[in-house]
Scaffold this motif. Structure first.
Motif, PDB file in Angstrom:
ATOM      1  N   PHE A 463      -9.867  -7.153 102.993  1.00  0.00           N
ATOM      2  CA  PHE A 463     -10.458  -8.541 103.108  1.00  0.00           C
ATOM      3  C   PHE A 463      -9.386  -9.620 102.442  1.00  0.00           C
ATOM      4  CE2 PHE A 463     -12.501  -6.145  99.365  1.00  0.00           C
ATOM      5  CZ  PHE A 463     -11.743  -6.713  98.658  1.00  0.00           C
ATOM      6  N   GLN A 464      -9.617 -10.799 102.461  1.00  0.00           N
ATOM      7  CA  GLN A 464      -9.029 -11.816 101.517  1.00  0.00           C
ATOM      8  C   GLN A 464      -9.973 -12.897 100.868  1.00  0.00           C
ATOM      9  OE1 GLN A 464      -5.268 -13.346 103.297  1.00  0.00           O
ATOM     10  NE2 GLN A 464      -6.023 -15.684 102.913  1.00  0.00           N
ATOM     11  N   PHE A 465      -9.876 -13.265  99.901  1.00  0.00           N
ATOM     12  CA  PHE A 465     -10.817 -14.346  99.269  1.00  0.00           C
ATOM     13  C   PHE A 465      -9.953 -15.250  98.227  1.00  0.00           C
ATOM     14  CE2 PHE A 465     -13.827 -10.700  99.744  1.00  0.00           C
ATOM     15  CZ  PHE A 465     -14.951 -11.315 100.110  1.00  0.00           C
ATOM     16  N   GLY A 466     -10.583 -16.433  98.500  1.00  0.00           N
ATOM     17  CA  GLY A 466      -9.954 -17.362  97.679  1.00  0.00           C
ATOM     18  C   GLY A 466     -11.093 -17.953  96.735  1.00  0.00           C
ATOM     19  N   GLY A 467     -11.101 -19.326  96.288  1.00  0.00           N
ATOM     20  CA  GLY A 467     -11.956 -19.630  95.296  1.00  0.00           C
ATOM     21  C   GLY A 467     -11.771 -21.354  95.105  1.00  0.00           C
ATOM     22  N   GLN A 468     -12.538 -21.544  94.040  1.00  0.00           N
ATOM     23  CA  GLN A 468     -12.551 -23.096  93.531  1.00  0.00           C
ATOM     24  C   GLN A 468     -11.383 -23.294  92.734  1.00  0.00           C
ATOM     25  OE1 GLN A 468     -14.202 -25.655  95.018  1.00  0.00           O
ATOM     26  NE2 GLN A 468     -14.689 -24.076  96.613  1.00  0.00           N
ATOM     27  N   LEU A 469     -11.515 -22.429  91.506  1.00  0.00           N
ATOM     28  CA  LEU A 469     -10.659 -23.015  90.329  1.00  0.00           C
ATOM     29  C   LEU A 469      -9.898 -21.620  90.036  1.00  0.00           C
ATOM     30  CD1 LEU A 469     -12.911 -24.923  87.893  1.00  0.00           C
ATOM     31  CD2 LEU A 469     -11.305 -25.981  89.422  1.00  0.00           C
ATOM     32  N   PHE A 470      -8.708 -21.675  89.641  1.00  0.00           N
ATOM     33  CA  PHE A 470      -7.713 -20.722  89.382  1.00  0.00           C
ATOM     34  C   PHE A 470      -6.824 -21.028  87.949  1.00  0.00           C
ATOM     35  CE2 PHE A 470      -7.742 -21.447  93.838  1.00  0.00           C
ATOM     36  CZ  PHE A 470      -8.539 -20.120  94.131  1.00  0.00           C
ATOM     37  N   TYR A 471      -6.969 -19.991  87.125  1.00  0.00           N
ATOM     38  CA  TYR A 471      -6.394 -20.054  85.860  1.00  0.00           C
ATOM     39  C   TYR A 471      -5.274 -19.061  85.499  1.00  0.00           C
ATOM     40  CZ  TYR A 471      -9.476 -24.036  84.900  1.00  0.00           C
ATOM     41  OH  TYR A 471     -10.176 -25.232  85.012  1.00  0.00           O
ATOM     42  N   GLU A 472      -4.220 -19.321  85.105  1.00  0.00           N
ATOM     43  CA  GLU A 472      -3.255 -18.358  84.797  1.00  0.00           C
ATOM     44  C   GLU A 472      -3.745 -17.899  83.481  1.00  0.00           C
ATOM     45  OE1 GLU A 472       1.513 -17.554  84.475  1.00  0.00           O
ATOM     46  OE2 GLU A 472       0.798 -19.686  84.728  1.00  0.00           O
ATOM     47  N   ILE A 473      -3.382 -16.515  83.528  1.00  0.00           N
ATOM     48  CA  ILE A 473      -3.567 -15.930  82.075  1.00  0.00           C
ATOM     49  C   ILE A 473      -2.267 -15.200  81.842  1.00  0.00           C
ATOM     50  CG2 ILE A 473      -4.814 -14.022  80.843  1.00  0.00           C
ATOM     51  CD1 ILE A 473      -7.130 -14.158  82.776  1.00  0.00           C
ATOM     52  N   ARG A 474      -1.607 -15.527  80.596  1.00  0.00           N
ATOM     53  CA  ARG A 474      -0.322 -15.112  80.130  1.00  0.00           C
ATOM     54  C   ARG A 474      -0.648 -14.561  78.670  1.00  0.00           C
ATOM     55  NH1 ARG A 474       3.242 -19.313  79.976  1.00  0.00           N
ATOM     56  NH2 ARG A 474       3.069 -19.639  82.173  1.00  0.00           N
ATOM     57  N   ASN A 475      -0.503 -13.255  78.495  1.00  0.00           N
ATOM     58  CA  ASN A 475      -0.369 -12.656  77.185  1.00  0.00           C
ATOM     59  C   ASN A 475      -1.642 -13.097  76.460  1.00  0.00           C
ATOM     60  OD1 ASN A 475       2.144 -11.818  77.565  1.00  0.00           O
ATOM     61  ND2 ASN A 475       3.000 -13.919  76.784  1.00  0.00           N
ATOM     62  N   GLY A 476      -2.938 -12.887  77.267  1.00  0.00           N
ATOM     63  CA  GLY A 476      -4.264 -13.072  76.456  1.00  0.00           C
ATOM     64  C   GLY A 476      -4.535 -14.312  76.568  1.00  0.00           C
ATOM     65  N   GLU A 477      -4.174 -15.474  76.905  1.00  0.00           N
ATOM     66  CA  GLU A 477      -4.636 -16.744  76.839  1.00  0.00           C
ATOM     67  C   GLU A 477      -4.483 -17.439  78.081  1.00  0.00           C
ATOM     68  OE1 GLU A 477      -2.230 -18.725  73.895  1.00  0.00           O
ATOM     69  OE2 GLU A 477      -2.774 -17.539  72.300  1.00  0.00           O
ATOM     70  N   ILE A 478      -5.186 -18.479  78.309  1.00  0.00           N
ATOM     71  CA  ILE A 478      -5.107 -19.475  79.560  1.00  0.00           C
ATOM     72  C   ILE A 478      -3.899 -20.246  79.424  1.00  0.00           C
ATOM     73  CG2 ILE A 478      -6.342 -21.242  80.685  1.00  0.00           C
ATOM     74  CD1 ILE A 478      -7.959 -18.716  81.096  1.00  0.00           C
ATOM     75  N   ALA A 479      -3.125 -20.203  80.295  1.00  0.00           N
ATOM     76  CA  ALA A 479      -1.836 -20.790  80.167  1.00  0.00           C
ATOM     77  C   ALA A 479      -1.804 -21.948  81.469  1.00  0.00           C
ATOM     78  CB  ALA A 479      -0.708 -19.923  80.656  1.00  0.00           C
ATOM     79  N   GLY A 480      -2.820 -22.416  81.894  1.00  0.00           N
ATOM     80  CA  GLY A 480      -2.925 -23.671  82.875  1.00  0.00           C
ATOM     81  C   GLY A 480      -3.440 -23.389  84.224  1.00  0.00           C
TER      82      GLY A 480
END
Length: 547
Positions: A463-480
């Motif tokens: 399978f393959q799934f997309g989404g509505q919102l994506f946020y990068e996680i870097r070193n335990g924090e949301i990075a944008g």
């Protein structure tokens, strides 16, 4: 127009369902007519007895009768315009029999005594004709009659009693909030369904049920005219088995997430979500494109619910496992030989997935299924091991079981009931853990919210799934924010990568309001509950790159 004709025309696609020219699912009526009382239980019992007696007199060994009144109200708007309002009612009787060990079914909208009796006689005649081709007789799991009982969705406000003007005013506020916060376009919609269903059978059951469902949704579009780009964000609502209280704040319950995100449980602030959607759609226009690779995924319930639906819900339907759905919707990789080993590793030991039709406020919850079986909860996957399927009265003997799971359903009085997916849900973790706690433990990951495009093979495996919102996680924090994200896996690999679960305080539901199955096609509504969940080392691709 009959529901099956509607499905054939619309193809069950969400986009098709949301267009303002959606076909009527029954007879067009006024909004006031939706509030008119239907026949009372005593009248329906007399109607059912006519069918039961007529079928018995022609040789039926078993008969069940479904008298249904189906009400729909759908509202469609765009920006400052009302595009369409649909009020529809469908009413009739469906009669299913076993004669000569074979099923027969007939339905009619003529609910006079003569019309009902003729319909029953036709059902028996069809069964006898079918029996000439039947190799083995139907075997029904025993079901004790429950007598005269009733069940209703425990709503606080009947959505059909709310004036249409008030509903349109809400949608106009939704559209206005989105436009005021940067949306170039917005469509918003409300779906309300009421199923008034009466079931009777020769087992001795007379069951009266009143079922309500609600779905508010929208799509917001932000446009960058200079770059010639646009981005959308759909509502993060979940369709529910509730009344209008879902929208008016009576049952208000919000869950604060990371990065200022808000999630909803048993309530939904449509205007607030539209405001956020417009801002987030604009942010998506300049979001960084994702770098393909392996990531730990933190999946919100409003996203993971669809993955559960496709990779667990459908492949554990017994009729699909047996190949009955092969021509239309495929089969299942979760074959009987895997189940018989009692050791097939569907997922990690954290994965405990249950089927049920009893969870409050969910789409699939009723008191009794369309075979008169009291509903319940049962395990599908326990500690990562495949332990059961979804099966109804004429299927469970294949599993060596003698009790139906209570997941039989027909979408109208004029369609025959068959096995349909109940609510299928991932149990929350037992350790106290919030979404923020989970993100703090991720070095390289992506936090995904909302339903996007998806693809899955005919055996519900790759399978393959997309989404509505994506946020990068870097070193335990949301990075944008990120864009162009989709993840690829296979069902077994994906669920075995399940590494962490939030607890019950984060448990929420996702829903599918128009889930298709069968030939002729039918739709059903089903919810999927879960907490925010982490999956390690999942392959992420960039959907925006040209090959």
């Amino acid at each position: 127009m009959r529901r099956r004709d509607f499905i054939q025309l619309s193809g069950l696609g969400l986009g098709a369902i949301l267009i303002p020219s959606v076909p009527v699912l029954g007879d067009e009526v006024s909004a006031a007519q939706l509030l008119e009382p239907g026949a009372d239980a005593a009248t329906k019992k007399k109607m059912a007895d006519i069918a039961l007696n007529a079928a018995r007199s022609k040789g039926a060994s078993y008969t069940d009768v479904r008298i249904g009144r189906y009400l729909q109200q759908y509202l469609f708007t765009r920006e400052k315009q009302v595009q369409n309002i649909v009020n529809a009612e469908s009413y009739g009787i469906g009669i299913r029999v076993i004669a000569n060990g074979t099923w027969g079914f007939a339905a009619t909208s003529d609910v006079s005594a003569d019309g009902i009796a003729k319909c029953a006689v036709t059902a028996v005649a069809i069964a006898k004709a079918n029996s000439k081709l039947q190799k083995e007789p139907v075997q029904l799991a025993p079901q004790k009659g429950v007598g005269e009982v009733s069940w209703q969705t425990p709503i606080r406000k009947n959505a059909f009693e709310i004036p249409v003007k008030d509903k349109i005013d809400l949608l106009m506020r939704v559209n206005g909030a989105a436009m005021a916060n940067g949306a170039g376009f917005v469509t918003s919609n409300l779906f309300f369904i009421n199923e008034q269903k009466y079931f009777a059978s020769t087992d001795g059951s007379y069951i009266d049920q009143d079922i309500h469902r609600i779905w508010p949704t929208f799509t917001v579009t932000a446009v960058d005219k200079q770059a010639g780009k646009f981005k959308t964000r759909d509502a993060l609502s979940s369709p529910m088995g509730m009344g209008y209280e879902y929208l008016d704040g009576i049952a208000s319950e919000k869950i604060a997430g990371p990065n200022g995100l808000v999630s909803y449980r048993n309530s939904y602030d449509m205007v607030e979500d539209a405001t956020a959607a417009a801002k987030q759609a604009k942010e998506k226009l300049t979001a960084k494109t994702v770098q393909p690779g392996k990531y730990d995924l933190v999946l919100d319930p409003n996203h993971l619910g669809l993955t559960i639906h496709e990779s667990v819900g459908h492949p554990t339907e017994l009729d699909r496992v047996l190949g009955y759905e092969a021509n239309y919707a495929g089969t299942s990789f979760a074959t009987l030989d895997k189940w018989k080993t009692k050791s097939f590793n569907y997922g990690s030991k954290l994965v405990n997935i249950v089927a049920d039709k009893t969870q409050p406020n969910t789409l699939g919850t009723v008191g009794y299924d369309d075979e008169g079986v009291p509903t319940k909860e049962w395990d599908l996957i326990k500690d990562g091991i495949l332990v059961n399927y979804q099966a109804i009265r004429d299927q469970v003997q294949i599993l060596g079981q003698n009790e139906s799971h209570g997941c039989c359903y027909a979408d109208s009085w004029n369609t025959i009931q068959f096995q349909r997916m109940p609510n299928v849900s991932l149990k929350p973790g037992t350790e106290k853990r919030s979404v923020q706690d989970m993100i703090r433990g991720v070095d390289k990951g992506i936090y995904i919210l909302g339903r996007g495009s998806y693809s899955i093979d005919q055996q519900r495996y790759n399978f393959q799934f997309g989404g509505q919102l994506f946020y990068e996680i870097r070193n335990g924090e949301i990075a944008g924010m990120l864009d162009d994200v989709a993840y690829q896996s296979n069902t077994q690999e994906f669920w075995n990568s399940c590494a962490q679960l939030c607890d019950k305080d984060d448990y929420r539901t996702f829903g599918s309001f128009f889930d298709g199955k069968g030939q002729p096609s039918q739709v059903s509504a089903v919810s999927h509950g879960c907490p925010t969940t982490r999956f390690n080392g999942v392959n992420v691709i960039n959907t925006g790159r040209k090959i």
